[in-house]
Structures are given as C-alpha cells and as structure tokens.
Scaffold this motif. Sequence first.
Motif, PDB file in Angstrom:
ATOM      1  N   MET A   1       0.831  -1.178   0.000  1.00  0.00           N
ATOM      2  CA  MET A   1       0.000   0.000   0.000  1.00  0.00           C
ATOM      3  C   MET A   1       0.881   1.249   0.000  1.00  0.00           C
ATOM      4  O   MET A   1       1.808   1.367   0.802  1.00  0.00           O
ATOM      5  CB  MET A   1      -0.880  -0.040   1.243  1.00  0.00           C
ATOM      6  CG  MET A   1      -2.200   0.600   1.055  1.00  0.00           C
ATOM      7  SD  MET A   1      -3.110   0.591   2.618  1.00  0.00           S
ATOM      8  CE  MET A   1      -4.540  -0.259   2.086  1.00  0.00           C
ATOM      9  N   ILE A   2       0.615   2.191  -0.872  1.00  0.00           N
ATOM     10  CA  ILE A   2       1.422   3.397  -1.007  1.00  0.00           C
ATOM     11  C   ILE A   2       1.389   4.225   0.271  1.00  0.00           C
ATOM     12  O   ILE A   2       2.409   4.747   0.711  1.00  0.00           O
ATOM     13  CB  ILE A   2       0.953   4.227  -2.223  1.00  0.00           C
ATOM     14  CG1 ILE A   2       1.242   3.444  -3.505  1.00  0.00           C
ATOM     15  CG2 ILE A   2       1.646   5.581  -2.257  1.00  0.00           C
ATOM     16  CD1 ILE A   2       0.708   4.078  -4.747  1.00  0.00           C
ATOM     17  N   PHE A   3       0.239   4.314   0.900  1.00  0.00           N
ATOM     18  CA  PHE A   3       0.094   5.101   2.129  1.00  0.00           C
ATOM     19  C   PHE A   3       0.999   4.552   3.226  1.00  0.00           C
ATOM     20  O   PHE A   3       1.689   5.313   3.907  1.00  0.00           O
ATOM     21  CB  PHE A   3      -1.372   5.097   2.561  1.00  0.00           C
ATOM     22  CG  PHE A   3      -1.648   5.942   3.765  1.00  0.00           C
ATOM     23  CD1 PHE A   3      -1.510   7.324   3.714  1.00  0.00           C
ATOM     24  CD2 PHE A   3      -2.030   5.358   4.956  1.00  0.00           C
ATOM     25  CE1 PHE A   3      -1.762   8.099   4.836  1.00  0.00           C
ATOM     26  CE2 PHE A   3      -2.285   6.122   6.071  1.00  0.00           C
ATOM     27  CZ  PHE A   3      -2.148   7.502   6.018  1.00  0.00           C
ATOM     28  N   ASN A   4       1.028   3.226   3.390  1.00  0.00           N
ATOM     29  CA  ASN A   4       1.881   2.604   4.400  1.00  0.00           C
ATOM     30  C   ASN A   4       3.357   2.835   4.106  1.00  0.00           C
ATOM     31  O   ASN A   4       4.155   3.028   5.021  1.00  0.00           O
ATOM     32  CB  ASN A   4       1.604   1.108   4.518  1.00  0.00           C
ATOM     33  CG  ASN A   4       0.311   0.823   5.247  1.00  0.00           C
ATOM     34  OD1 ASN A   4      -0.244   1.678   5.931  1.00  0.00           O
ATOM     35  ND2 ASN A   4      -0.177  -0.390   5.093  1.00  0.00           N
ATOM     36  N   LYS A   5       3.737   2.795   2.830  1.00  0.00           N
ATOM     37  CA  LYS A   5       5.135   3.033   2.470  1.00  0.00           C
ATOM     38  C   LYS A   5       5.549   4.458   2.818  1.00  0.00           C
ATOM     39  O   LYS A   5       6.672   4.694   3.264  1.00  0.00           O
ATOM     40  CB  LYS A   5       5.373   2.751   0.985  1.00  0.00           C
ATOM     41  CG  LYS A   5       5.403   1.279   0.673  1.00  0.00           C
ATOM     42  CD  LYS A   5       5.777   1.024  -0.762  1.00  0.00           C
ATOM     43  CE  LYS A   5       5.808  -0.473  -1.010  1.00  0.00           C
ATOM     44  NZ  LYS A   5       6.321  -0.817  -2.306  1.00  0.00           N
ATOM     45  N   ALA A   6       4.653   5.400   2.614  1.00  0.00           N
ATOM     46  CA  ALA A   6       4.964   6.799   2.955  1.00  0.00           C
ATOM     47  C   ALA A   6       5.136   6.953   4.460  1.00  0.00           C
ATOM     48  O   ALA A   6       6.055   7.635   4.922  1.00  0.00           O
ATOM     49  CB  ALA A   6       3.860   7.722   2.439  1.00  0.00           C
ATOM     50  N   ILE A   7       4.278   6.323   5.223  1.00  0.00           N
ATOM     51  CA  ILE A   7       4.387   6.372   6.679  1.00  0.00           C
ATOM     52  C   ILE A   7       5.690   5.702   7.118  1.00  0.00           C
ATOM     53  O   ILE A   7       6.434   6.235   7.949  1.00  0.00           O
ATOM     54  CB  ILE A   7       3.172   5.697   7.350  1.00  0.00           C
ATOM     55  CG1 ILE A   7       1.908   6.517   7.087  1.00  0.00           C
ATOM     56  CG2 ILE A   7       3.388   5.540   8.851  1.00  0.00           C
ATOM     57  CD1 ILE A   7       0.629   5.820   7.503  1.00  0.00           C
ATOM     58  N   ALA A   8       5.971   4.533   6.555  1.00  0.00           N
ATOM     59  CA  ALA A   8       7.193   3.803   6.902  1.00  0.00           C
ATOM     60  C   ALA A   8       8.428   4.631   6.575  1.00  0.00           C
ATOM     61  O   ALA A   8       9.384   4.677   7.360  1.00  0.00           O
ATOM     62  CB  ALA A   8       7.230   2.476   6.156  1.00  0.00           C
ATOM     63  N   ARG A   9       8.410   5.313   5.444  1.00  0.00           N
ATOM     64  CA  ARG A   9       9.539   6.152   5.047  1.00  0.00           C
ATOM     65  C   ARG A   9       9.762   7.276   6.051  1.00  0.00           C
ATOM     66  O   ARG A   9      10.897   7.586   6.417  1.00  0.00           O
ATOM     67  CB  ARG A   9       9.312   6.714   3.644  1.00  0.00           C
ATOM     68  CG  ARG A   9      10.554   7.330   3.037  1.00  0.00           C
ATOM     69  CD  ARG A   9      10.378   7.784   1.586  1.00  0.00           C
ATOM     70  NE  ARG A   9       9.578   6.887   0.777  1.00  0.00           N
ATOM     71  CZ  ARG A   9       8.387   7.203   0.260  1.00  0.00           C
ATOM     72  NH1 ARG A   9       7.850   8.374   0.463  1.00  0.00           N
ATOM     73  NH2 ARG A   9       7.721   6.337  -0.473  1.00  0.00           N
ATOM     74  N   ARG A  10       8.676   7.874   6.544  1.00  0.00           N
ATOM     75  CA  ARG A  10       8.803   8.962   7.529  1.00  0.00           C
ATOM     76  C   ARG A  10       9.401   8.452   8.844  1.00  0.00           C
ATOM     77  O   ARG A  10      10.255   9.091   9.443  1.00  0.00           O
ATOM     78  CB  ARG A  10       7.456   9.635   7.772  1.00  0.00           C
ATOM     79  CG  ARG A  10       7.043  10.566   6.636  1.00  0.00           C
ATOM     80  CD  ARG A  10       5.975  11.560   7.056  1.00  0.00           C
ATOM     81  NE  ARG A  10       4.842  10.979   7.733  1.00  0.00           N
ATOM     82  CZ  ARG A  10       3.682  10.665   7.169  1.00  0.00           C
ATOM     83  NH1 ARG A  10       3.506  10.884   5.893  1.00  0.00           N
ATOM     84  NH2 ARG A  10       2.700  10.160   7.871  1.00  0.00           N
ATOM     85  N   TYR A  11       8.938   7.295   9.296  1.00  0.00           N
ATOM     86  CA  TYR A  11       9.505   6.706  10.516  1.00  0.00           C
ATOM     87  C   TYR A  11      10.986   6.376  10.314  1.00  0.00           C
ATOM     88  O   TYR A  11      11.814   6.599  11.191  1.00  0.00           O
ATOM     89  CB  TYR A  11       8.738   5.449  10.938  1.00  0.00           C
ATOM     90  CG  TYR A  11       7.516   5.754  11.768  1.00  0.00           C
ATOM     91  CD1 TYR A  11       7.623   6.006  13.134  1.00  0.00           C
ATOM     92  CD2 TYR A  11       6.246   5.780  11.195  1.00  0.00           C
ATOM     93  CE1 TYR A  11       6.495   6.277  13.906  1.00  0.00           C
ATOM     94  CE2 TYR A  11       5.117   6.051  11.958  1.00  0.00           C
ATOM     95  CZ  TYR A  11       5.254   6.301  13.306  1.00  0.00           C
ATOM     96  OH  TYR A  11       4.139   6.572  14.066  1.00  0.00           O
ATOM     97  N   ALA A  12      11.321   5.824   9.150  1.00  0.00           N
ATOM     98  CA  ALA A  12      12.716   5.478   8.855  1.00  0.00           C
ATOM     99  C   ALA A  12      13.590   6.731   8.835  1.00  0.00           C
ATOM    100  O   ALA A  12      14.690   6.732   9.401  1.00  0.00           O
ATOM    101  CB  ALA A  12      12.806   4.748   7.514  1.00  0.00           C
ATOM    102  N   GLN A  13      13.100   7.797   8.211  1.00  0.00           N
ATOM    103  CA  GLN A  13      13.873   9.042   8.168  1.00  0.00           C
ATOM    104  C   GLN A  13      14.068   9.629   9.561  1.00  0.00           C
ATOM    105  O   GLN A  13      15.152  10.116   9.890  1.00  0.00           O
ATOM    106  CB  GLN A  13      13.185  10.062   7.251  1.00  0.00           C
ATOM    107  CG  GLN A  13      13.279   9.690   5.791  1.00  0.00           C
ATOM    108  CD  GLN A  13      12.384  10.532   4.896  1.00  0.00           C
ATOM    109  OE1 GLN A  13      11.376  11.082   5.332  1.00  0.00           O
ATOM    110  NE2 GLN A  13      12.729  10.603   3.622  1.00  0.00           N
ATOM    111  N   GLY A  14      13.029   9.546  10.381  1.00  0.00           N
ATOM    112  CA  GLY A  14      13.138  10.044  11.750  1.00  0.00           C
ATOM    113  C   GLY A  14      14.155   9.255  12.553  1.00  0.00           C
ATOM    114  O   GLY A  14      14.978   9.822  13.266  1.00  0.00           O
TER     115      GLY A  14
END
Length: 133
Positions: free
Chosen positions: A1-14
């Motif tokens: 899911m694209i939405f989950n990937k965006a959320i995951a990317r934000r957590y990873a960047q943080g």
Amino acid sequence: MIFNKAIARRYAQGFFSNISKEDKITSEYLLNLVNIFKDENLTMIFSDPRFSIQERKAVVKKVCQSLSLHEMLSNFLLLLVEKQRIQLLPEIVMSLRYLIDESLQTKRALIKSAKVLAEKEIDDITKILVNIF
C-alpha cells in the motif's frame, strides 16, 4: 500500500536522523530484527485487540532485553507499538536500509540465476558491477 510506504519512510527518516556512526546499527542487524518480529506468536500479540498497548509494550521490552538491543532501537520499537505501527516494521526497515546504504554510498544488486553460482562467478560479477557503478 502506497500510504503505508509513505508512513514507513517517515519513521525510517526520523530514526535515521537520530543514529550516528557510533551506534553501529547496520541494515543486516535490522533485517534480523524483522525476522524476529515475524514470529507467529509476536504477530498474534500485535494484531490481537485483546492485548492492550501496555501488554504489547511489555512484550517488546522483554524481547529487547533478551536480545540486548541498542537503547535507541528499543525506544523506537516501543514508539511503534504505542502508535500502533509495529506492523510496518518490515517496510520501515527496508526504507532505513536504503538510507543507510545511501549514506555509506553502497549499492546493492540482486542476481538471479538458473543454477547455483560458484564463488569465482560471484566474485567476477561483483568486480564487473563495481566497475560499472
């Protein structure tokens, strides 16, 4: 899911923005962690609504203690449980792996072969890829 990937990317960047080279958190270390959290019993605990967030956090604390995980990583996992995002751990780790590789200027290649490659063949392919990139 694209939405989950965006959320995951934000957590990873943080998470990535808070680790330093001294922390020695490698992408392989994180992939091993994902495999641990794929355990059927752990997956059931995190997906079963009968378990409260506090109970889930207690499980994560025990796992972190038994594995002697880095304190920052333990706190990050607890945050994921608290925010009910622990199921995104595999996607977060993949994003984090990309960020770590990028910072180390590392490239990854996936080689698919119809037969098992000999060590010399793997070394030859590696040399070719190093010259290309």
